[in-house]
Scaffold this motif. Structure first.
Motif, PDB file in Angstrom:
ATOM      1  N   LYS A 248      -7.926  22.025  -4.690  1.00  6.48           N
ATOM      2  CA  LYS A 248      -7.086  23.005  -4.025  1.00  6.48           C
ATOM      3  C   LYS A 248      -6.826  22.491  -2.614  1.00  6.48           C
ATOM      4  O   LYS A 248      -7.756  22.153  -1.891  1.00  6.48           O
ATOM      5  CB  LYS A 248      -7.770  24.379  -3.972  1.00  6.48           C
ATOM      6  N   GLY A 249      -5.573  22.413  -2.249  1.00  5.62           N
ATOM      7  CA  GLY A 249      -5.218  21.897  -0.932  1.00  5.62           C
ATOM      8  C   GLY A 249      -4.398  20.625  -1.064  1.00  5.62           C
ATOM      9  O   GLY A 249      -3.758  20.385  -2.087  1.00  5.62           O
ATOM     10  N   ALA A 250      -4.453  19.812  -0.037  1.00  5.98           N
ATOM     11  CA  ALA A 250      -3.668  18.574  -0.005  1.00  5.98           C
ATOM     12  C   ALA A 250      -4.571  17.369  -0.185  1.00  5.98           C
ATOM     13  O   ALA A 250      -5.672  17.310   0.360  1.00  5.98           O
ATOM     14  CB  ALA A 250      -2.916  18.470   1.312  1.00  5.98           C
ATOM     15  N   ILE A 251      -4.112  16.418  -0.986  1.00  4.64           N
ATOM     16  CA  ILE A 251      -4.830  15.156  -1.164  1.00  4.64           C
ATOM     17  C   ILE A 251      -3.836  14.010  -1.116  1.00  4.64           C
ATOM     18  O   ILE A 251      -2.630  14.202  -1.261  1.00  4.64           O
ATOM     19  CB  ILE A 251      -5.623  15.097  -2.492  1.00  4.64           C
ATOM     20  N   THR A 252      -4.352  12.825  -0.907  1.00  3.68           N
ATOM     21  CA  THR A 252      -3.556  11.605  -0.943  1.00  3.68           C
ATOM     22  C   THR A 252      -4.097  10.727  -2.052  1.00  3.68           C
ATOM     23  O   THR A 252      -5.309  10.521  -2.143  1.00  3.68           O
ATOM     24  CB  THR A 252      -3.643  10.863   0.405  1.00  3.68           C
TER      25      THR A 252
ATOM     26  N   ALA B 263      -3.713  14.466 -10.442  1.00  6.65           N
ATOM     27  CA  ALA B 263      -4.011  15.700  -9.704  1.00  6.65           C
ATOM     28  C   ALA B 263      -4.152  16.888 -10.650  1.00  6.65           C
ATOM     29  O   ALA B 263      -5.040  17.729 -10.468  1.00  6.65           O
ATOM     30  CB  ALA B 263      -2.934  15.955  -8.660  1.00  6.65           C
ATOM     31  N   LEU B 264      -3.298  16.959 -11.655  1.00  6.93           N
ATOM     32  CA  LEU B 264      -3.391  18.061 -12.619  1.00  6.93           C
ATOM     33  C   LEU B 264      -4.721  18.025 -13.364  1.00  6.93           C
ATOM     34  O   LEU B 264      -5.267  19.073 -13.718  1.00  6.93           O
ATOM     35  CB  LEU B 264      -2.216  18.022 -13.594  1.00  6.93           C
ATOM     36  N   GLU B 265      -5.255  16.833 -13.603  1.00  5.71           N
ATOM     37  CA  GLU B 265      -6.569  16.713 -14.243  1.00  5.71           C
ATOM     38  C   GLU B 265      -7.686  17.181 -13.307  1.00  5.71           C
ATOM     39  O   GLU B 265      -8.745  17.612 -13.755  1.00  5.71           O
ATOM     40  CB  GLU B 265      -6.834  15.257 -14.673  1.00  5.71           C
ATOM     41  N   LEU B 266      -7.440  17.094 -12.001  1.00  8.67           N
ATOM     42  CA  LEU B 266      -8.452  17.488 -11.018  1.00  8.67           C
ATOM     43  C   LEU B 266      -8.455  18.985 -10.726  1.00  8.67           C
ATOM     44  O   LEU B 266      -9.443  19.520 -10.217  1.00  8.67           O
ATOM     45  CB  LEU B 266      -8.248  16.709  -9.710  1.00  8.67           C
ATOM     46  N   VAL B 267      -7.362  19.665 -11.038  1.00  5.45           N
ATOM     47  CA  VAL B 267      -7.268  21.112 -10.769  1.00  5.45           C
ATOM     48  C   VAL B 267      -8.421  21.886 -11.422  1.00  5.45           C
ATOM     49  O   VAL B 267      -9.082  22.687 -10.748  1.00  5.45           O
ATOM     50  CB  VAL B 267      -5.889  21.678 -11.172  1.00  5.45           C
ATOM     51  N   PRO B 268      -8.725  21.673 -12.705  1.00  2.99           N
ATOM     52  CA  PRO B 268      -9.842  22.416 -13.311  1.00  2.99           C
ATOM     53  C   PRO B 268     -11.196  22.107 -12.671  1.00  2.99           C
ATOM     54  O   PRO B 268     -12.149  22.864 -12.816  1.00  2.99           O
ATOM     55  CB  PRO B 268      -9.838  21.971 -14.778  1.00  2.99           C
TER      56      PRO B 268
ATOM     57  N   HIS C 224       0.871  -1.173   0.000  1.00  2.00           N
ATOM     58  CA  HIS C 224       0.000   0.000   0.000  1.00  2.00           C
ATOM     59  C   HIS C 224       0.907   1.221   0.000  1.00  2.00           C
ATOM     60  O   HIS C 224       1.631   1.461   0.958  1.00  2.00           O
ATOM     61  CB  HIS C 224      -0.876  -0.050   1.248  1.00  2.00           C
ATOM     62  N   LYS C 225       0.878   1.967  -1.083  1.00  2.50           N
ATOM     63  CA  LYS C 225       1.722   3.151  -1.234  1.00  2.50           C
ATOM     64  C   LYS C 225       0.826   4.371  -1.392  1.00  2.50           C
ATOM     65  O   LYS C 225      -0.280   4.277  -1.915  1.00  2.50           O
ATOM     66  CB  LYS C 225       2.629   3.040  -2.464  1.00  2.50           C
ATOM     67  N   GLU C 226       1.310   5.526  -0.941  1.00  2.26           N
ATOM     68  CA  GLU C 226       0.536   6.755  -1.040  1.00  2.26           C
ATOM     69  C   GLU C 226       1.405   7.898  -1.533  1.00  2.26           C
ATOM     70  O   GLU C 226       2.539   8.058  -1.083  1.00  2.26           O
ATOM     71  CB  GLU C 226      -0.036   7.161   0.323  1.00  2.26           C
ATOM     72  N   ALA C 227       0.849   8.683  -2.442  1.00  2.00           N
ATOM     73  CA  ALA C 227       1.495   9.912  -2.895  1.00  2.00           C
ATOM     74  C   ALA C 227       0.749  11.076  -2.258  1.00  2.00           C
ATOM     75  O   ALA C 227      -0.485  11.124  -2.304  1.00  2.00           O
ATOM     76  CB  ALA C 227       1.444  10.015  -4.413  1.00  2.00           C
ATOM     77  N   GLN C 228       1.488  11.999  -1.656  1.00  2.00           N
ATOM     78  CA  GLN C 228       0.882  13.207  -1.114  1.00  2.00           C
ATOM     79  C   GLN C 228       1.029  14.301  -2.153  1.00  2.00           C
ATOM     80  O   GLN C 228       2.129  14.544  -2.652  1.00  2.00           O
ATOM     81  CB  GLN C 228       1.563  13.650   0.187  1.00  2.00           C
ATOM     82  N   VAL C 229      -0.081  14.925  -2.471  1.00  2.00           N
ATOM     83  CA  VAL C 229      -0.123  15.932  -3.522  1.00  2.00           C
ATOM     84  C   VAL C 229      -0.683  17.218  -2.923  1.00  2.00           C
ATOM     85  O   VAL C 229      -1.599  17.182  -2.105  1.00  2.00           O
ATOM     86  CB  VAL C 229      -1.013  15.467  -4.692  1.00  2.00           C
ATOM     87  N   ILE C 230      -0.123  18.330  -3.333  1.00  2.00           N
ATOM     88  CA  ILE C 230      -0.631  19.624  -2.902  1.00  2.00           C
ATOM     89  C   ILE C 230      -0.942  20.462  -4.137  1.00  2.00           C
ATOM     90  O   ILE C 230      -0.248  20.377  -5.140  1.00  2.00           O
ATOM     91  CB  ILE C 230       0.374  20.342  -1.964  1.00  2.00           C
ATOM     92  N   SER C 231      -2.031  21.220  -4.039  1.00  2.00           N
ATOM     93  CA  SER C 231      -2.461  22.051  -5.154  1.00  2.00           C
ATOM     94  C   SER C 231      -2.831  23.439  -4.648  1.00  2.00           C
ATOM     95  O   SER C 231      -3.482  23.575  -3.614  1.00  2.00           O
ATOM     96  CB  SER C 231      -3.672  21.429  -5.853  1.00  2.00           C
ATOM     97  N   ASP C 232      -2.440  24.450  -5.408  1.00  3.59           N
ATOM     98  CA  ASP C 232      -2.816  25.833  -5.090  1.00  3.59           C
ATOM     99  C   ASP C 232      -4.030  26.275  -5.891  1.00  3.59           C
ATOM    100  O   ASP C 232      -4.406  27.447  -5.888  1.00  3.59           O
ATOM    101  CB  ASP C 232      -1.642  26.778  -5.334  1.00  3.59           C
TER     102      ASP C 232
ATOM    103  N   LYS D 244      -4.143  26.111  -9.106  1.00  5.50           N
ATOM    104  CA  LYS D 244      -3.673  26.401 -10.469  1.00  5.50           C
ATOM    105  C   LYS D 244      -2.813  25.267 -11.011  1.00  5.50           C
ATOM    106  O   LYS D 244      -2.785  25.015 -12.204  1.00  5.50           O
ATOM    107  CB  LYS D 244      -2.872  27.692 -10.485  1.00  5.50           C
ATOM    108  N   THR D 245      -2.081  24.607 -10.128  1.00  4.99           N
ATOM    109  CA  THR D 245      -1.227  23.486 -10.499  1.00  4.99           C
ATOM    110  C   THR D 245      -1.203  22.509  -9.333  1.00  4.99           C
ATOM    111  O   THR D 245      -1.787  22.762  -8.286  1.00  4.99           O
ATOM    112  CB  THR D 245       0.188  23.956 -10.895  1.00  4.99           C
ATOM    113  N   ALA D 246      -0.549  21.385  -9.526  1.00  5.04           N
ATOM    114  CA  ALA D 246      -0.460  20.377  -8.479  1.00  5.04           C
ATOM    115  C   ALA D 246       0.902  19.715  -8.539  1.00  5.04           C
ATOM    116  O   ALA D 246       1.482  19.575  -9.620  1.00  5.04           O
ATOM    117  CB  ALA D 246      -1.563  19.337  -8.629  1.00  5.04           C
ATOM    118  N   LYS D 247       1.404  19.293  -7.393  1.00  5.40           N
ATOM    119  CA  LYS D 247       2.742  18.705  -7.322  1.00  5.40           C
ATOM    120  C   LYS D 247       2.779  17.633  -6.242  1.00  5.40           C
ATOM    121  O   LYS D 247       2.239  17.813  -5.152  1.00  5.40           O
ATOM    122  CB  LYS D 247       3.753  19.812  -6.992  1.00  5.40           C
TER     123      LYS D 247
END
Length: 119
Positions: A105-109, A96-101, A42-50, A52-55
């Motif tokens: 916004k904020g943090a997701i896993t 995550a970039l597909e979810l920005v539009p 079980h692996k998780e990526a933490q992503v943050i979005s402002d 406008k973009t996500a990383k």
């Protein structure tokens, strides 16, 4: 509840009970089917979005579980499957970039369940 079935007959036996529990707990009788991975990771990526973009800002392993619940989460330290981790990170960031539009916004896993035998 989580039920593991290995045949159509087992599924037909437990489905009514699971549907009843789902109706009681969630007010609908929908059930979700997932492939059961015997030797899973079980692996998780933490992503943050402002907005406008996500990383991807981190990646962790949550392999130590008890009764299908995470017991320990540990930051990724690298290892023999670094290529697979990099692929999952790229996928998480692209998702995550597909979810920005759509308003992300904020943090997701973003979670990945990996068969430790086949990857």
């Amino acid at each position: 509840g989580i039920e593991i079935v290995n045949s159509k007959e087992e599924f037909l036996d437990v489905a009514p009970r699971v549907k009843k529990l789902s109706k009681k707990l969630f007010n609908n009788d929908h059930i979700l089917l997932e492939k059961y991975l015997v030797n899973n990771g079980h692996k998780e990526a933490q992503v943050i979005s402002d907005g406008k973009t996500a990383k991807v800002i981190g990646f962790r392993s949550c392999d130590l579980q008890w009764k299908h619940q995470k017991m320990i989460e540990e930051s990724w330290v690298g290892g023999s499957d670094d290529t697979k981790i990099q692929q999952m990170e790229r996928f998480a960031e692209a998702l995550a970039l597909e979810l920005v539009p759509l308003g992300l916004k904020g943090a997701i896993t973003i979670e990945f369940f990996v068969d430790s035998v086949t990857g």
